[in-house]
Design a protein around this motif. Structure first.
Motif, mmCIF file in Angstrom:
data_model
loop_
_atom_site.group_PDB
_atom_site.id
_atom_site.type_symbol
_atom_site.label_atom_id
_atom_site.label_comp_id
_atom_site.label_asym_id
_atom_site.label_seq_id
_atom_site.Cartn_x
_atom_site.Cartn_y
_atom_site.Cartn_z
ATOM 1 N N LYS A 26 0.847 -1.203 0.000
ATOM 2 C CA LYS A 26 0.000 0.000 0.000
ATOM 3 C C LYS A 26 0.875 1.242 0.000
ATOM 4 O O LYS A 26 1.719 1.423 0.889
ATOM 5 C CB LYS A 26 -0.901 -0.004 1.243
ATOM 6 N N ALA A 27 0.691 2.100 -1.003
ATOM 7 C CA ALA A 27 1.443 3.352 -1.085
ATOM 8 C C ALA A 27 0.668 4.478 -0.423
ATOM 9 O O ALA A 27 -0.539 4.381 -0.201
ATOM 10 C CB ALA A 27 1.730 3.704 -2.535
ATOM 11 N N GLY A 28 1.376 5.569 -0.122
ATOM 12 C CA GLY A 28 0.736 6.742 0.466
ATOM 13 C C GLY A 28 0.704 6.718 1.967
ATOM 14 O O GLY A 28 -0.249 7.199 2.590
ATOM 15 N N THR A 29 1.748 6.153 2.593
ATOM 16 C CA THR A 29 1.773 6.041 4.051
ATOM 17 C C THR A 29 2.234 7.329 4.724
ATOM 18 O O THR A 29 2.085 7.476 5.927
ATOM 19 C CB THR A 29 2.690 4.891 4.488
ATOM 20 N N SER A 61 -4.703 10.032 -9.726
ATOM 21 C CA SER A 61 -5.838 10.762 -9.141
ATOM 22 C C SER A 61 -6.451 10.015 -7.965
ATOM 23 O O SER A 61 -7.621 10.165 -7.666
ATOM 24 C CB SER A 61 -6.930 11.048 -10.187
ATOM 25 N N ALA A 62 -5.646 9.202 -7.281
ATOM 26 C CA ALA A 62 -6.144 8.408 -6.152
ATOM 27 C C ALA A 62 -5.956 9.159 -4.844
ATOM 28 O O ALA A 62 -5.055 9.984 -4.702
ATOM 29 C CB ALA A 62 -5.398 7.074 -6.089
ATOM 30 N N LEU A 63 -6.818 8.868 -3.878
ATOM 31 C CA LEU A 63 -6.680 9.377 -2.518
ATOM 32 C C LEU A 63 -6.192 8.235 -1.646
ATOM 33 O O LEU A 63 -6.793 7.158 -1.619
ATOM 34 C CB LEU A 63 -8.011 9.918 -2.008
ATOM 35 N N ALA A 64 -5.104 8.457 -0.920
ATOM 36 C CA ALA A 64 -4.418 7.350 -0.246
ATOM 37 C C ALA A 64 -5.212 6.761 0.910
ATOM 38 O O ALA A 64 -5.117 5.575 1.184
ATOM 39 C CB ALA A 64 -3.044 7.818 0.254
ATOM 40 N N GLY A 65 -5.995 7.568 1.618
ATOM 41 C CA GLY A 65 -6.755 7.036 2.751
ATOM 42 C C GLY A 65 -5.908 6.886 3.997
ATOM 43 O O GLY A 65 -4.715 7.209 4.019
ATOM 44 N N ASP A 66 -6.529 6.393 5.063
ATOM 45 C CA ASP A 66 -5.877 6.228 6.355
ATOM 46 C C ASP A 66 -5.092 4.918 6.354
ATOM 47 O O ASP A 66 -5.675 3.835 6.298
ATOM 48 C CB ASP A 66 -6.935 6.218 7.457
#
Length: 698
Positions: free
Chosen positions: A248-251, A264-269
Motif C-alpha cells: 500500500k502506497a501513500g503512508t 488521481s487516487a486518494l491514499a486514505g488512512d
C-alpha cells in the motif's frame, strides 16, 4: 454489477488502433510480442499509414475489419479516445484498453474527459480499462496488450503461471514482474489498472479469485474505490485457499500527495488499511523485493508454520543476530524443551548453544546421523512451528540430504539461509524448503509470512462473514437530527452498553437535588446536541463535593458556554456521580468512506491523541474479535495487571465494545459516528461503564 472482464484479460482476438510497425513504439511493442510468442488469437492492426504490420494485414479503420474482435487497444491521444470508443462500440467490440494519459490525473479538463468515458461505458456496456494504463498480458495464452519493455529484458517462462500481478501502476507491474521472474516464478496475469475510470482494483481481484490459473496475487494499492467488494473478494480468496500479497502506497503525507498526482487516487488512512489487510488475511509487503520473495514463500503455505521459530547456526554470533532480527519482526524464539536440549547436547560441545538459537558448531557436519537427529527433534517438537538453518554454502551442501529427508517426512516449515553458493539449492527447494541468499531479505519475508501463517492457523477470517446481530426489541428509535449526550447514552444502554446513571437539571436547585440522590462527588456536563466537545467550551466540571460547589459550578458553566458557544441549543445540565480509578478507553464506530462500518479502540480520556495508540476492525464483530482488538493496543498491559496492578475486566470491556459495534451496524444510514469516551474499565469482575457518549447523525 459485475462486468465481464474476459475480453480484457483473456481475449480471443485483439485490434490495435494506432498500430505501428516499430517494436519500440507503444503501438508496435505488444503486436511484436504477440507474434513472437505465438498468440493463437486473431490480431488486427489498425492504422491508415500501413498496409502491413509485423507481417499482418493492417486496416485503415475499425469499420473495415472483417469482424468485431473481443478487445480494442487504443494507442491514441486522450482527445481522440471518446470518439474512437463510440466507433468500437458500433462495430460490436466488447472491451477496450486506453493507454493515454491526460485524464483525471491532470486537472479539471482531464477529470471531465474521464467522466465522459465513464458515462459512455455505463451507458453502452463497453468495458474500458484505464485510462493512463500500460496494458495487460495473459502469460498462459501469450495475449500481450502491454507496452512493457520488461518482456524483452526477462526470459519468457515455460509452463503455466500461477501468480498474477495486479497493480495501480504500470511501472510497478513491470518492476515486480522482473523480480518475480528472476526468482523463476511463473506468472499468469500482468494487470495494471491505471485511473480505474470504469474497472477498479477490487473488480479485477474478483476475476482473479475465480481464475483457475491464479493462486497468488501480488497487488500494489494506492486507493481502493470499492471497499465492500474488496472485502468480499478477499474473503473468497481465503475460502479458495488463495493469497493476496499487497503493498500500500501513500503512508506519508509526501507519499499520499505523489499518489494523487499519479492516478488521481486518494491514499486514505494507512492505519485503517493495515488493520483491514490484517483482518482479511492479506500479507502486507513494504517493497518489491520483499513482495517477490513473499510470493515464493506463499507457494509453501500448505506446510505447518507459525511464529515460534527454531534457529540453527554454526556461529553463536549469527545466532544472536538472527534472534534479534526475528524477534524484532514479531516472531518468537522459545526455549527448547529440556528433552530436546538433552538430545542436542549429545552431539554439541559445551560451548555450543542448545536453548534456541542452536549453535551446532562446525564439527556437527562430520556426523550426518546427528544432523538428521537434530532436525528430526526440531521438526517434531510441539513447541515449534518453523525451523531456520543458517549455514555457509559448503556446510549447507553437507547437511542437504538430512534437511531434505526430514522436510519430506514432516510437513513443518523449513528455511535455509545460504551464505555461500550451495549446489543443493534446487534439491532443497524441490523438497519444500525455502532458500535465501540474503539474511536481511530472509527476515523481512519470513517475519510477515510466518505471522500470517499464525493468524491463519488460529483464526477464522470473519470480516463480513456474519450479518449484523439484531438489537434488543426495546431499542429506542433515534430522533431526527443531532443527538445530545443523554439521548446517545439511552440508545447505547438499550443496545447492551453499561451506561452511567444520570439526571438532567434545568436549574441549580434541580442539579443539587439530583446530586444528593446520586451521591457526591458528582460531575456536571452541559447537555447540547450542538456541542460535540464540551471541555472546549467550559461544559464539564468534575469532582464536585457538595451542594455549594454544585450551585457555583452550574452558574459558571452556563455563563462560559453562553460566551463560547452562544448559538448552541441547550437542553439542560447532565448530573452524574463521579467515577474514580479504572482504565479509560475510547471506543468509536464510524462509516469509513472506503470500507464501510468500522470500529476503533484506543487509550481513552485526555491521552488518546497524545499516545496515538489505537486498533481498528471491520464491523460486525463479536466479543472474541473485541478481545483480540484490545490485545493489539500498546497500552493493553494497563488492562492486564501492569506492575502488579489489579487486572481490569477485559471480558466486560469486550462485551461493551461488541455492543457499540452492533449499534453502528444496525443504526440507520444517517448515523455517521458513535463514540464512547471514556469507557471506564474497572477491576476484573466489576464490569465497565460508559461515562460519555456522542452520536453524530445527519
Amino acid at each position: 454489477m459485475s462486468q465481464d472482464l474476459r475480453p480484457l484479460l483473456d481475449p480471443r482476438s485483439i485490434c490495435f488502433v494506432g498500430a505501428s510497425d516499430n517494436a519500440g513504439r507503444i503501438g508496435g511493442m505488444p503486436i511484436e510480442l504477440l507474434t513472437r510468442y505465438g498468440y493463437q488469437g486473431k490480431i488486427y492492426p489498425v492504422n491508415p499509414k500501413y498496409q502491413e504490420v509485423f507481417g499482418l494485414p493492417c486496416y485503415p479503420d475499425v469499420e473495415s475489419m472483417p469482424e468485431a474482435p473481443d478487445l480494442a487497444v487504443l494507442a491514441i491521444g486522450a482527445k481522440d479516445v471518446l470518439p474512437m470508443l463510440a466507433r468500437c462500440h458500433a462495430k460490436g467490440i466488447r472491451a477496450a484498453i486506453v493507454y493515454a494519459a491526460g485524464f483525471a490525473e491532470e486537472g479539471e479538463a482531464g477529470r471531465r474527459l474521464q467522466e465522459a468515458v465513464q458515462a459512455f461505458s455505463v451507458e453502452t456496456g463497453l468495458v474500458v480499462a484505464g485510462p493512463n494504463c500500460m496494458g495487460f498480458a495473459n502469460l498462459n495464452t501469450q495475449a500481450h496488450t502491454a507496452f512493457a519493455s520488461v518482456f524483452n529484458a526477462v526470459p519468457m517462462q515455460e509452463g503455466r503461471g500461477r501468480i498474477s500481478l495486479l497493480t495501480q501502476s504500470g511501472n510497478v507491474c513491470a518492476a515486480v514482474y522482473g523480480l518475480v521472474r528472476k526468482l523463476e516464478l511463473p506468472v499468469s496475469h500482468f494487470i495494471n489498472t491505471g485511473n480505474e475510470a470504469c474497472v477498479e482494483f477490487a473488480e479485477y481481484l474478483d476475476f482473479l479469485v475465480d481464475d483457475a490459473d491464479t493462486e497468488i496475487v501480488l497487488g500494489y494499492v494506492e486507493q481502493l474505490r470499492n471497499g465492500p467488494r474488496f472485502i468480499d473478494a478477499c474473503r473468497r480468496l481465503a475460502q479458495n485457499d488463495k493469497v493476496l500479497i499487497a503493498l500500500k502506497a501513500g503512508t506519508t503525507d509526501k507519499g499520499a500527495a505523489a499518489v494523487q498526482s499519479h492516478t488521481s487516487a486518494l491514499a486514505g488512512d494507512q492505519r485503517v488499511y493495515r488493520s483491514v489487510f490484517d483482518q482479511l488475511g492479506v500479507i502486507e509487503a513494504r517493497d518489491f523485493a520483499q513482495m517477490a520473495v513473499l510470493a515464493q514463500l506463499a507457494q509453501l503455505r500448505h506446510r505447518t508454520a507459525g511464529e515460534r521459530v527454531a534457529v540453527i547456526t554454526m556461529s553463536g554470533a549469527l545466532g544472536a543476530i538472527l534472534a534479534d532480527r526475528f524477534i524484532e519482526s514479531g516472531l518468537a524464539l522459545p526455549d527448547l524443551p529440556q528433552e530436546v536440549q538433552a538430545a542436542l547436547r549429545k552431539g554439541i560441545p559445551d560451548y555450543g548453544m542448545v536453548g534456541n538459537p542452536v549453535d551446532v558448531t562446525g564439527n556437527v557436519v562430520n556426523d550426518p546421523g546427528f544432523v538428521h537427529s537434530v532436525l528430526e527433534a526440531l521438526a517434531t517438537s510441539p513447541a515449534l512451528d518453523a525451523v531456520v538453518i543458517y549455514a555457509p554454502g559448503y556446510m549447507l551442501d553437507r547437511m542437504a540430504d538430512s534437511i531434505v529427508a526430514v522436510a519430506r517426512a514432516h510437513n513443518r516449515f523449513f528455511a535455509a539461509i545460504d551464505t555461500g553458493h550451495a549446489t543443493s539449492r534446487d534439491l532443497l527447494r524441490e523438497a519444500g524448503v525455502a532458500v535465501f541468499d540474503d539474511l536481511g531479505l530472509a527476515v523481512a519475508a519470513l517475519g510477515p509470512f510466518l505471522s500470517w501463517q499464525e493468524r491463519r492457523r488460529h483464526r477464522v477470517l470473519r470480516a463480513g462473514s456474519r450479518g449484523a446481530q439484531p438489537l434488543p426489541v426495546n431499542q429506542p428509535a433515534l430522533p431526527d437530527g443531532p443527538l445530545n449526550e443523554a439521548q446517545a447514552l439511552q440508545f447505547l444502554g438499550s443496545a447492551g452498553v453499561p451506561v452511567k446513571a444520570e439526571r438532567i437539571a434545568h436549574s441549580a436547585q434541580e442539579a443539587i437535588e439530583h446530586a444528593s440522590h446520586l451521591g457526591y462527588p458528582v460531575v456536571l456536563k452541559i447537555l447540547s446536541a450542538d456541542i460535540a466537545h464540551k471541555t472546549e467550551v467550559g461544559g464539564v466540571v468534575l469532582n464536585l463535593p457538595d451542594a455549594g460547589h454544585v450551585a457555583a459550578a452550574y452558574a459558571q458553566m452556563l455563563r462560559e458556554v453562553g460566551e463560547r458557544a452562544p448559538a448552541a441549543r441547550l437542553d439542560g445540565v447532565l448530573v452524574q456521580r463521579m467515577e474514580q480509578g479504572g482504565v479509560e478507553l475510547i471506543v468509536g464506530a464510524r462509516r469509513d468512506p472506503v470500507f464501510g462500518p468500522m470500529l476503533t479502540v484506543g487509550l481513552g480520556g485526555v491521552l488518546t491523541e497524545l499516545y496515538n495508540d489505537s486498533a481498528h476492525a471491520l464491523l460486525p464483530l463479536d466479543e472474541e474479535d473485541a478481545c483480540r482488538l484490545l490485545r493489539q493496543l500498546v497500552a493493553f498491559p494497563l488492562l492486564d495487571g501492569y506492575r502488579n496492578a489489579p487486572r481490569a475486566d477485559v471480558q466486560a470491556a469486550a462485551q461493551a465494545i461488541a455492543a457499540i459495534g452492533r449499534s453502528m451496524t444496525c443504526a440507520p444510514a444517517s448515523v455517521k459516528e458513535i463514540e464512547v469516551n471514556p469507557l471506564l474499565v474497572r477491576q476484573q469482575g466489576q464490569g465497565v461503564i460508559a461515562l460519555d457518549a456522542l452520536i453524530l447523525a445527519g
